[in-house]
Motif scaffolding. Structure first.
Motif, PDB file in Angstrom:
ATOM      1  N   UNK B 129     -15.070 104.313  74.387  1.00  0.00           N
ATOM      2  CA  UNK B 129     -15.149 102.918  73.986  1.00  0.00           C
ATOM      3  C   UNK B 129     -16.123 102.207  74.911  1.00  0.00           C
ATOM      4  N   UNK B 130     -17.126 101.552  74.322  1.00  0.00           N
ATOM      5  CA  UNK B 130     -18.112 100.864  75.142  1.00  0.00           C
ATOM      6  C   UNK B 130     -19.220 100.357  74.238  1.00  0.00           C
ATOM      7  N   UNK B 131     -20.288  99.840  74.832  1.00  0.00           N
ATOM      8  CA  UNK B 131     -21.409  99.348  74.036  1.00  0.00           C
ATOM      9  C   UNK B 131     -21.995 100.484  73.202  1.00  0.00           C
ATOM     10  N   UNK B 132     -22.417 100.141  72.005  1.00  0.00           N
ATOM     11  CA  UNK B 132     -22.886 101.160  71.072  1.00  0.00           C
ATOM     12  C   UNK B 132     -24.056 101.968  71.639  1.00  0.00           C
ATOM     13  N   UNK B 133     -23.810 103.234  71.897  1.00  0.00           N
ATOM     14  CA  UNK B 133     -24.810 104.138  72.457  1.00  0.00           C
ATOM     15  C   UNK B 133     -24.644 105.509  71.816  1.00  0.00           C
ATOM     16  N   UNK B 134     -25.760 106.110  71.421  1.00  0.00           N
ATOM     17  CA  UNK B 134     -25.734 107.474  70.911  1.00  0.00           C
ATOM     18  C   UNK B 134     -26.586 108.346  71.823  1.00  0.00           C
ATOM     19  N   UNK B 135     -25.958 109.301  72.488  1.00  0.00           N
ATOM     20  CA  UNK B 135     -26.715 110.281  73.263  1.00  0.00           C
ATOM     21  C   UNK B 135     -26.685 111.590  72.498  1.00  0.00           C
ATOM     22  N   UNK B 136     -27.840 111.968  72.004  1.00  0.00           N
ATOM     23  CA  UNK B 136     -27.930 113.180  71.185  1.00  0.00           C
ATOM     24  C   UNK B 136     -28.578 114.274  72.023  1.00  0.00           C
ATOM     25  N   UNK B 137     -27.868 115.367  72.202  1.00  0.00           N
ATOM     26  CA  UNK B 137     -28.514 116.508  72.841  1.00  0.00           C
ATOM     27  C   UNK B 137     -28.802 117.536  71.774  1.00  0.00           C
ATOM     28  N   UNK B 138     -30.066 117.930  71.706  1.00  0.00           N
ATOM     29  CA  UNK B 138     -30.478 118.917  70.718  1.00  0.00           C
ATOM     30  C   UNK B 138     -30.782 120.238  71.398  1.00  0.00           C
ATOM     31  N   UNK B 139     -30.468 121.307  70.691  1.00  0.00           N
ATOM     32  CA  UNK B 139     -30.773 122.642  71.166  1.00  0.00           C
ATOM     33  C   UNK B 139     -31.570 123.368  70.085  1.00  0.00           C
ATOM     34  N   UNK B 140     -32.621 124.027  70.509  1.00  0.00           N
ATOM     35  CA  UNK B 140     -33.455 124.753  69.572  1.00  0.00           C
ATOM     36  C   UNK B 140     -33.729 126.145  70.107  1.00  0.00           C
ATOM     37  N   UNK B 141     -34.437 126.923  69.320  1.00  0.00           N
ATOM     38  CA  UNK B 141     -34.775 128.278  69.740  1.00  0.00           C
ATOM     39  C   UNK B 141     -36.258 128.516  69.521  1.00  0.00           C
ATOM     40  N   UNK B 142     -36.841 129.248  70.435  1.00  0.00           N
ATOM     41  CA  UNK B 142     -38.272 129.550  70.349  1.00  0.00           C
ATOM     42  C   UNK B 142     -38.462 130.977  70.864  1.00  0.00           C
ATOM     43  N   UNK B 143     -39.335 131.749  70.228  1.00  0.00           N
ATOM     44  CA  UNK B 143     -39.535 133.115  70.716  1.00  0.00           C
ATOM     45  C   UNK B 143     -39.951 133.111  72.194  1.00  0.00           C
ATOM     46  N   UNK B 144     -39.441 134.063  72.943  1.00  0.00           N
ATOM     47  CA  UNK B 144     -39.675 134.115  74.391  1.00  0.00           C
ATOM     48  C   UNK B 144     -41.147 133.911  74.743  1.00  0.00           C
ATOM     49  N   UNK B 145     -41.378 132.949  75.614  1.00  0.00           N
ATOM     50  CA  UNK B 145     -42.724 132.703  76.121  1.00  0.00           C
ATOM     51  C   UNK B 145     -43.615 131.906  75.195  1.00  0.00           C
ATOM     52  N   UNK B 146     -43.093 131.501  74.028  1.00  0.00           N
ATOM     53  CA  UNK B 146     -43.947 130.842  73.027  1.00  0.00           C
ATOM     54  C   UNK B 146     -43.776 129.319  72.992  1.00  0.00           C
ATOM     55  N   UNK B 147     -42.948 128.759  73.839  1.00  0.00           N
ATOM     56  CA  UNK B 147     -42.735 127.306  73.804  1.00  0.00           C
ATOM     57  C   UNK B 147     -44.038 126.559  74.082  1.00  0.00           C
ATOM     58  N   UNK B 148     -44.252 125.487  73.331  1.00  0.00           N
ATOM     59  CA  UNK B 148     -45.408 124.623  73.564  1.00  0.00           C
ATOM     60  C   UNK B 148     -45.108 123.724  74.762  1.00  0.00           C
ATOM     61  N   UNK B 149     -46.014 123.691  75.711  1.00  0.00           N
ATOM     62  CA  UNK B 149     -45.799 122.844  76.888  1.00  0.00           C
ATOM     63  C   UNK B 149     -46.849 121.744  76.944  1.00  0.00           C
ATOM     64  N   UNK B 150     -46.658 120.829  77.893  1.00  0.00           N
ATOM     65  CA  UNK B 150     -47.632 119.757  78.086  1.00  0.00           C
ATOM     66  C   UNK B 150     -48.745 120.193  79.036  1.00  0.00           C
ATOM     67  N   UNK B 151     -48.576 121.339  79.632  1.00  0.00           N
ATOM     68  CA  UNK B 151     -49.363 121.658  80.825  1.00  0.00           C
ATOM     69  C   UNK B 151     -50.561 122.579  80.605  1.00  0.00           C
ATOM     70  N   UNK B 152     -50.862 122.941  79.341  1.00  0.00           N
ATOM     71  CA  UNK B 152     -51.895 123.965  79.164  1.00  0.00           C
ATOM     72  C   UNK B 152     -53.267 123.475  78.704  1.00  0.00           C
ATOM     73  N   UNK B 153     -53.457 122.155  78.608  1.00  0.00           N
ATOM     74  CA  UNK B 153     -54.756 121.655  78.126  1.00  0.00           C
ATOM     75  C   UNK B 153     -55.836 121.877  79.171  1.00  0.00           C
TER      76      UNK B 153
END
Lengths: 310, 310
Positions: B129-153
């Motif tokens: 009970x509290x101020x209206x807040x939705x915290x959504x945690x999402x889980x996904x799957x990606x083939x090993x080593x294939x995740x897109x990152x921010x760091x490769x440009x």
């Protein structure tokens, strides 16, 4: 929108107070990208649970930030223990009314203690402005098919609990100044409230042995009720067997101690069922049995009390 | 403690409004135990992200509950898209000021739409009970080593964005009655605000091709800045190339449309970099390039404008 630009300012806070807690053997990519990446060992499944704590509801106002951070994480970790999972990582959705630097430093210190004590790196999260709320999502790993569930108890099994119960409720009563206690006792039971130790090792030991398990978070009778519902059995708790801590006896009457043990909750011990012929792990106490039927029955079978329906 | 017993009453609400959305190919055990259990395919990694939305900050007060539920999930899912992950499951930590039945029914309906649209079962959560807040945690799957990152440009790569930008900010302006628009246009851009479509398929397509990726949540320039920082490069955005939707042109001046496209955020498109010789997927627009250096430079190279530092 206003909040979107407002949230810009939070990047700095996240970087300062919540970073560098994200290293762990299962963490491929920690904080700082759109998502974190976790890699389990082959043959492991993922256990996931979320637990929110709100100021004024789950902990008193003006609580020590290091302790409430620790407690919020411990409460969530206890759900992993109850599944027989090993800790992998957590995320934290934190809502804060303001961002006092000293307070945040203390919050981080409690988080860091929890990260270390539970081997549970903090791999992500977010920060919003609002009433103080910590939503901790924990992720664990368990060998495929080996997770402890609430649903496997059957008539004839015996019911056990780890450690002793009621200290957490006593700790809260002291913190809220509803009762008084000698300093050494107060210190002990308050630390049971603020710094509970989830039974992670016991959970792992119980894999493949326990027929059902739950953590004692809502209160023993309520939690035993979860097993009863999920397993479609009647759980019989013998309250004379429920382990109370020696500290509790120094603080309140036996009746109050028992009431807290049965209904206080938040002890974060494990309550589980074993087939009759299985020896329980050390430190666990038999407190009842499983019968056909439904619901929870609480008997008192002390030397002279005979049988009493609760 | 008070909250603990208060939370008893929430079991019924959870059972009534948040259950039976937990079925999915990766879900071994859904709601109703201490934790849910997920099983990925061999050779997959977990992508995990959490995103909180607070009434009055991330969405206006008195918003339609079905829409804010959908939007909260979509925003979190967009982080999976940006990693190239397929959706696996989510949890929801929901804080509510009260529990009006009609409102909860509508919230559930929006959640159910999101579960279906994104193939993202709701496997757990809690309710406080509290101020209206939705915290959504999402889980996904990606083939090993294939995740897109921010760091490769790296310098020489080209910068792309999917779809068109600015509609979400225009939608919010209409919802908040800061601007007016013909009904058909209003309907379109408001649905871009309330019911964004995360670029999940594009994320999967970009695996092994994109050198860096981010979703457009904070605002294009801010999000491009995340790539610049993580990749240690300078990102050059050519604002004349930024795709604006035809709807936006009907609502506001070209200057306002561009400002929203560059800084409005919450469009939940993908912004990514490709090596020069790689053809971008359909529906994506080149909007700039990667240079050595740091930070974000925004140029305008329209026919007559020449070069302008933003």
């Amino acid at each position: 929108m206003p909040g979107a630009s407002q949230s810009r300012g939070e990047f700095g806070l996240i970087a300062r107070f919540f970073s560098k807690l994200d290293k762990g053997p299962d963490v491929v990519l920690g904080n700082g990208d759109d998502a974190a990446i976790l890699r389990l060992a082959p043959g492991e499944e993922f256990a996931v649970s979320v637990d929110s704590m709100l100021e004024g509801v789950h902990f008193p106002k003006a609580s020590p930030p290091e302790d409430l951070a620790y407690r919020a994480v411990a409460a969530a970790v206890s759900d992993l223990a109850a599944m027989g999972a090993r800790p992998v990582a957590m995320t934290l959705a934190l809502s804060l009314p303001d961002a006092d630097e000293d307070w945040l430093t203390r919050l981080r210190s409690g988080l860091a203690d929890a990260v270390t004590d539970f081997s549970l790196p903090l791999i992500g999260g977010d920060l919003t402005r609002g009433p103080l709320t910590l939503s901790v999502q924990v992720m664990g790993a368990v060998p495929t098919g080996m997770a402890l569930k609430r649903s496997g108890a059957s008539a004839g099994d015996l019911l056990y609990v780890s450690g002793c119960l009621g200290d957490s409720a006593a700790g809260l009563a002291i913190i809220e100044e509803r009762i008084e206690a000698p300093e050494d006792v107060a210190g002990l039971v308050c630390s049971r409230f603020w710094r509970p130790k989830p039974a992670l090792e016991l959970g792992v030991l119980l894999r493949g042995i326990a027929t059902a398990a739950v953590d004692v978070s809502d209160g023993l009778l309520a939690d035993v009720g979860h097993i009863a519902r999920a397993s479609e059995v009647c759980m019989v708790v013998d309250s004379a067997l429920v382990p109370l801590s020696p500290a509790l006896a120094k603080v309140v009457s036996p009746e109050q101690a028992l009431a807290w043990a049965l209904r206080g909750g938040e002890d974060y011990q494990l309550c589980f069922t074993l087939p009759k012929d299985v020896t329980p792990p050390e430190g666990c106490t038999r407190i009842g049995r499983v019968e056909t039927g439904s619901g929870v029955r609480c008997d008192v079978t002390g030397a002279s009390d005979g049988y009493r329906h609760f």
